[in-house]
Scaffold this active site. Structure first.
Site: not given
Ligand code: NAP
Length: 293
Positions: A154, A167
């Site tokens: 991120s 985070y």
């Molecule tokens: N959205 C943003 O603004 C943003 C910005 C920068 C970086 N990111 C990064 O991008 C990545 C994806 O985020 P997103 O925005 O797509 O979030 P999201 O929609 O909340 O998805 C998070 C994913 O992580 C999985 N997850 C969480 N805990 C888990 C565990 N213990 N075991 C296996 N899977 C797990 C969830 O699946 P289950 O709940 O089904 O397990 C879900 O598929 C993350 O690493 C996040 O930090 C996001």
């Protein structure tokens, strides 16, 4: 396209045709989009996350689109389960060419009030989860003398921002680990990439924006998840070291780190303005408030 035609669509010979790809966090947001995009390019995609029903839905979509999918319910913090899942991928697809670490957890709070157990939970997924998956696939990639690992960190992993201190520290840790691994794997044929997104419109961001300090930030300011999908696919295809979303964010970050005091002041003012705007917007949304004004 009709459902019948979609069902009958054979394998797609896209850029990632026949590649074996593991995507963690495939049940939602960025991971979901990335897994679908690989599937649409004809890849064999292993979908890892805890919510099996969502993975099965996505697997059906990928199979209809001409890819091949394997849904594996897997908590990435459970090291033994991650290693078993990778064994299942090897059995089904024969190898692992690409790993995308997208599973992530965000709990926002100012550092002063943050609960240590929340930081532990985030570390478990964002750092140890990624480590588990990398260590599970590396022996396979070492043997093949090729492979690609893409870790989604991120922009908050390069610059701490409030109320994301906990985070941010997990994403800094992931950056450090990824950079070190890249050095260890230099000249082995295995590429290690970082994708560094800003705010992306996914359930994670929408949830985080509910925090008091971020209520002034509209979800409309967030970038679409497909921007990260493109960044991840480009990183995997060309072994790119680091891709920022939006591109060029690294320049702003480097400039900011030259003048850390000024950056702190700007971010502090920005946070206060957002909090103020959020309070105003909330007030404006309440009928009794409108009636008074
Ligand atoms: N959205 C943003 O603004 C943003 C910005 C920068 C970086 N990111 C990064 O991008 C990545 C994806 O985020 P997103 O925005 O797509 O979030 P999201 O929609 O909340 O998805 C998070 C994913 O992580 C999985 N997850 C969480 N805990 C888990 C565990 N213990 N075991 C296996 N899977 C797990 C969830 O699946 P289950 O709940 O089904 O397990 C879900 O598929 C993350 O690493 C996040 O930090 C996001």
């Amino acid at each position: 396209m009709s459902e019948a035609k979609r069902q009958s669509k054979g394998p797609v010979r896209g850029y990632f045709f026949d590649k074996s790809v593991v995507v963690t966090g495939a049940s939602s947001g960025i991971g979901h989009g990335v897994a679908l995009a690989f599937g649409e390019q004809g890849a064999q995609v292993a979908l890892l996350a805890r919510r099996r029903v969502r993975l099965e839905e996505l697997a059906r979509k990928i199979n209809r689109a001409g890819g091949k999918a394997l849904a594996l319910d897997c908590d990435v913090t459970d090291r033994a389960r991650v290693f078993r899942a990778i064994e299942q991928v090897k059995e089904a697809f024969g190898r692992v060419d690409i790993l995308i670490n997208s599973a992530g957890l965000l709990i926002s709070d100012p550092v002063e009030q943050m609960r240590p157990e929340d930081l532990e939970k985030m570390m478990a997924v964002n750092v140890f989860g990624a480590l588990n998956a990398m260590q599970a696939v590396l022996p396979v990639m070492r043997k093949a003398k090729s492979g690609s690992i893409v870790n989604i960190s991120s922009l908050a992993g390069r610059r701490g921002v409030s109320p994301l201190g906990g985070y941010s520290s997990t994403k800094f840790a992931l950056v450090g680990m990824t950079e070190a691994l890249r050095v260890e794997l230099f000249n082995t044929g295995i590429k290690v990439s970082l994708v560094m997104p800003g705010v992306i419109d996914t359930p994670m961001a929408r949830n985080a924006l509910k925090h008091d300090s971020l209520k002034g930030v509209s979800a409309m300011m967030a970038m679409p998840a497909r921007w990260v999908t493109w960044a991840v696919l480009a990183a995997a295809a060309f072994g790119l070291t680091e891709v920022d979303v939006p591109p060029g964010a690294a320049v702003a970050e480097k400039l900011g780190s030259l003048f850390p005091g000024v950056t702190d002041a700007l971010l502090s003012v920005g946070t206060r303005i957002m909090r103020g705007a959020g309070t105003l917007m909330e007030g404006a949304g309440k009928p009794e408030h409108k009636a008074k004004s």
